[in-house]
Scaffold this motif. Structure first.
Motif, mmCIF file in Angstrom:
data_model
loop_
_atom_site.group_PDB
_atom_site.id
_atom_site.type_symbol
_atom_site.label_atom_id
_atom_site.label_comp_id
_atom_site.label_asym_id
_atom_site.label_seq_id
_atom_site.Cartn_x
_atom_site.Cartn_y
_atom_site.Cartn_z
ATOM 1 N N UNK A 248 25.033 -13.946 27.838
ATOM 2 C CA UNK A 248 26.140 -14.417 28.673
ATOM 3 C C UNK A 248 27.287 -13.417 28.561
ATOM 4 N N UNK A 249 27.785 -12.940 29.708
ATOM 5 C CA UNK A 249 28.777 -11.856 29.678
ATOM 6 C C UNK A 249 29.978 -12.169 30.559
ATOM 7 N N UNK A 250 31.169 -11.951 30.006
ATOM 8 C CA UNK A 250 32.421 -12.046 30.755
ATOM 9 C C UNK A 250 33.370 -10.978 30.230
ATOM 10 N N UNK A 251 34.040 -10.284 31.130
ATOM 11 C CA UNK A 251 34.975 -9.243 30.730
ATOM 12 C C UNK A 251 36.389 -9.771 30.546
ATOM 13 N N UNK A 252 37.348 -8.837 30.583
ATOM 14 C CA UNK A 252 38.745 -9.212 30.304
ATOM 15 C C UNK A 252 39.652 -9.086 31.524
ATOM 16 N N UNK A 253 39.090 -8.730 32.674
ATOM 17 C CA UNK A 253 39.938 -8.400 33.825
ATOM 18 C C UNK A 253 40.726 -9.593 34.351
ATOM 19 N N UNK A 254 40.291 -10.788 34.030
ATOM 20 C CA UNK A 254 40.979 -11.982 34.547
ATOM 21 C C UNK A 254 42.161 -12.406 33.675
ATOM 22 N N UNK A 255 42.304 -11.824 32.488
ATOM 23 C CA UNK A 255 43.365 -12.271 31.579
ATOM 24 C C UNK A 255 44.741 -11.832 32.080
ATOM 25 N N UNK A 256 45.711 -12.717 31.948
ATOM 26 C CA UNK A 256 47.072 -12.479 32.436
ATOM 27 C C UNK A 256 48.063 -12.529 31.271
ATOM 28 N N UNK A 257 49.285 -12.049 31.494
ATOM 29 C CA UNK A 257 50.315 -12.189 30.450
ATOM 30 C C UNK A 257 50.517 -13.644 30.032
ATOM 31 N N UNK A 258 50.323 -14.563 30.961
ATOM 32 C CA UNK A 258 50.462 -15.989 30.631
ATOM 33 C C UNK A 258 49.376 -16.425 29.640
ATOM 34 N N UNK A 259 48.161 -15.893 29.818
ATOM 35 C CA UNK A 259 47.092 -16.206 28.871
ATOM 36 C C UNK A 259 47.433 -15.681 27.482
ATOM 37 N N UNK A 260 48.014 -14.496 27.446
ATOM 38 C CA UNK A 260 48.391 -13.906 26.158
ATOM 39 C C UNK A 260 49.441 -14.774 25.472
ATOM 40 N N UNK A 261 50.435 -15.222 26.236
ATOM 41 C CA UNK A 261 51.497 -16.058 25.680
ATOM 42 C C UNK A 261 50.955 -17.411 25.229
ATOM 43 N N UNK A 262 50.004 -17.956 25.985
ATOM 44 C CA UNK A 262 49.403 -19.241 25.630
ATOM 45 C C UNK A 262 48.692 -19.141 24.278
ATOM 46 N N UNK A 263 47.961 -18.057 24.062
ATOM 47 C CA UNK A 263 47.280 -17.866 22.776
ATOM 48 C C UNK A 263 48.288 -17.697 21.648
ATOM 49 N N UNK A 264 49.331 -16.933 21.901
ATOM 50 C CA UNK A 264 50.352 -16.697 20.875
ATOM 51 C C UNK A 264 51.002 -18.008 20.450
ATOM 52 N N UNK A 265 51.258 -18.887 21.399
ATOM 53 C CA UNK A 265 51.889 -20.174 21.089
ATOM 54 C C UNK A 265 51.012 -21.033 20.185
ATOM 55 N N UNK A 266 49.698 -20.771 20.215
ATOM 56 C CA UNK A 266 48.772 -21.530 19.372
ATOM 57 C C UNK A 266 48.435 -20.805 18.069
ATOM 58 N N UNK A 267 49.135 -19.678 17.813
ATOM 59 C CA UNK A 267 48.836 -18.907 16.617
ATOM 60 C C UNK A 267 47.507 -18.176 16.718
ATOM 61 N N UNK A 268 47.183 -17.728 17.934
ATOM 62 C CA UNK A 268 45.904 -17.052 18.158
ATOM 63 C C UNK A 268 46.118 -15.769 18.952
ATOM 64 N N UNK A 269 45.034 -15.011 19.106
ATOM 65 C CA UNK A 269 45.107 -13.728 19.796
ATOM 66 C C UNK A 269 43.790 -13.502 20.539
ATOM 67 N N UNK A 270 43.894 -12.995 21.777
ATOM 68 C CA UNK A 270 42.690 -12.725 22.570
ATOM 69 C C UNK A 270 41.985 -11.462 22.072
ATOM 70 N N UNK A 271 40.676 -11.578 21.922
ATOM 71 C CA UNK A 271 39.819 -10.436 21.614
ATOM 72 C C UNK A 271 38.529 -10.565 22.431
ATOM 73 N N UNK A 272 38.002 -9.430 22.869
ATOM 74 C CA UNK A 272 36.683 -9.460 23.502
ATOM 75 C C UNK A 272 35.656 -9.454 22.378
ATOM 76 N N UNK A 273 34.963 -10.574 22.231
ATOM 77 C CA UNK A 273 34.052 -10.763 21.107
ATOM 78 C C UNK A 273 32.598 -10.701 21.591
ATOM 79 N N UNK A 274 31.833 -9.869 20.941
ATOM 80 C CA UNK A 274 30.379 -9.847 21.131
ATOM 81 C C UNK A 274 29.769 -10.641 19.995
ATOM 82 N N UNK A 275 28.891 -11.587 20.319
ATOM 83 C CA UNK A 275 28.459 -12.551 19.306
ATOM 84 C C UNK A 275 26.970 -12.850 19.415
ATOM 85 N N UNK A 276 26.307 -12.855 18.247
ATOM 86 C CA UNK A 276 24.920 -13.295 18.119
ATOM 87 C C UNK A 276 24.873 -14.472 17.162
ATOM 88 N N UNK A 277 24.068 -15.462 17.488
ATOM 89 C CA UNK A 277 23.943 -16.645 16.637
ATOM 90 C C UNK A 277 22.471 -17.025 16.530
#
Length: 346
Positions: A248-277
């Motif tokens: 499953x793949x999604x890039x970062x082109x849709x992220x906006x400054x508002x998304x960045x601020x929303x994460x910051x308000x929750x004590x989090x930070x956006x990262x493009x994560x590649x994940x295997x489980x």
């Protein structure tokens, strides 16, 4: 005893290895007992040279820097010009083929053919090319094993940072339950700059100016590069090859400054994560932006740096941080594989 190498592809990565050999050749001989002798270099654009008694690293680099072509490498008795890549691999007296051509994640060519030819010719291979490992790992590894040959692939995931050796060697004895990481420096740089207040468009333009992003950044920003590295991790670390269609793949082109601020308000930070489980059915894989808690080591990885976290049964989470690209960094990855071949073969 010298390790005789033929370099196929003389772009940034191949030149990075030769620069290291020029600058550290004597130290490697004294410190590690490794005497690397370049006998051939072949590049579809820059030309091809072969000498059974070896080529001079300094003169190779000078030829490229002065004219952009190996045609200006000085003449000498015994020098052969004009061999193609397959002939260079098959017909020269190299012990190890350094496959450093461009990455093709659709077909893996020409690198798959180069590596297959080398193994059929009884030669070890080191490569930083993701294509053959992502698309044909099982076949090529079987060929190497059948011939008692070694295949060095450390540089295919995080350049010179030993992400694969951590998972396959240093953590031997642990069951690795999951792998997640920041495996693309371009997107991490963009997201870091967006944290500083830039828009996506502004951050991308800066990344392109600094050389972190290509003129066409699609492979990076849409997650294809990270996806290719997941295919490698699944095959090499989990021994469970998967295809791109299973990720499953999604890039970062849709992220906006508002998304960045929303994460910051929750004590989090956006990262493009590649994940295997690991799952009961095999392996689940995805590449997508995630909001990471600031307390997690991956959240603190900024700029073009990469990082990988192995989730294990015995040690919990183990995180490795380091450069994931670069001329000398990837050149070092090839050198580390050559050192490994030297140690095992000695």
């Amino acid at each position: 005893m010298a390790v005789r190498i033929a370099i196929i592809g003389f772009g940034v990565v191949g030149q990075g290895l030769v620069e290291i050999m020029r600058d550290k050749g004597e130290i490697l001989r004294q410190q590690d007992g490794l005497d690397i002798q370049i006998v051939a270099v072949c590049d579809t654009v820059k030309g091809s040279v072969y000498h059974p008694q070896g080529l001079d690293a300094k003169l190779l680099l000078q030829a490229i820097q002065s004219t952009g072509s190996l045609d200006s490498y000085p003449e000498s008795a015994g020098l052969v010009r004009g061999r193609d890549s397959v002939s260079t691999i098959r017909d020269t007296d190299a012990d190890v083929i350094v496959e450093a051509t461009w990455t093709n994640l659709e077909t893996g060519e020409p690198a798959i053919t180069h590596i297959r030819t080398a193994f059929h010719a009884g030669k070890h291979v080191v490569t930083s090319n993701k294509g053959p490992v992502a698309l044909a790992y099982k076949e090529l590894k079987s060929l190497a094993d059948a011939g008692g040959l070694l295949w060095g692939i450390e540089g295919t995931v995080m350049s010179g940072t030993p992400a694969l050796r951590l998972g396959t060697t240093a953590l031997a004895g642990c069951t690795i339950q999951a792998v997640r990481g920041i495996l693309n420096g371009t997107t991490n740089f963009i997201l870091t700059r967006m944290e500083d207040g830039a828009t996506y468009t502004e951050a991308l333009a800066e990344a392109q100016r600094l050389g972190y992003a290509e003129a066409d950044p699609t492979a990076d920003v849409e997650g294809y590069d990270a996806l290719g590295k997941l295919l490698i991790l699944a095959a090499v670390v989990f021994d469970h090859p998967i295809t791109a269609h299973q990720v499953s793949r999604q890039g970062i082109t849709h992220l906006t400054p508002q998304d960045i601020q929303h994460a910051r308000a929750q004590g989090k930070r956006w990262k493009l994560i590649a994940e295997l489980q690991r799952t009961d059915d095999g392996v689940q894989a995805r590449v997508a932006p995630q909001m990471i808690d600031l307390a997690h080591p991956l959240a603190g990885v900024s700029g073009a740096t990469n990082a990988i976290t192995y989730v294990t049964d015995l040690l919990g989470e183990v995180t490795l941080v380091g450069p994931g690209a670069g001329r000398r960094e990837t050149g070092f990855a090839l050198l580390s594989d050559l050192l490994e071949i030297h140690r095992i073969s000695a």
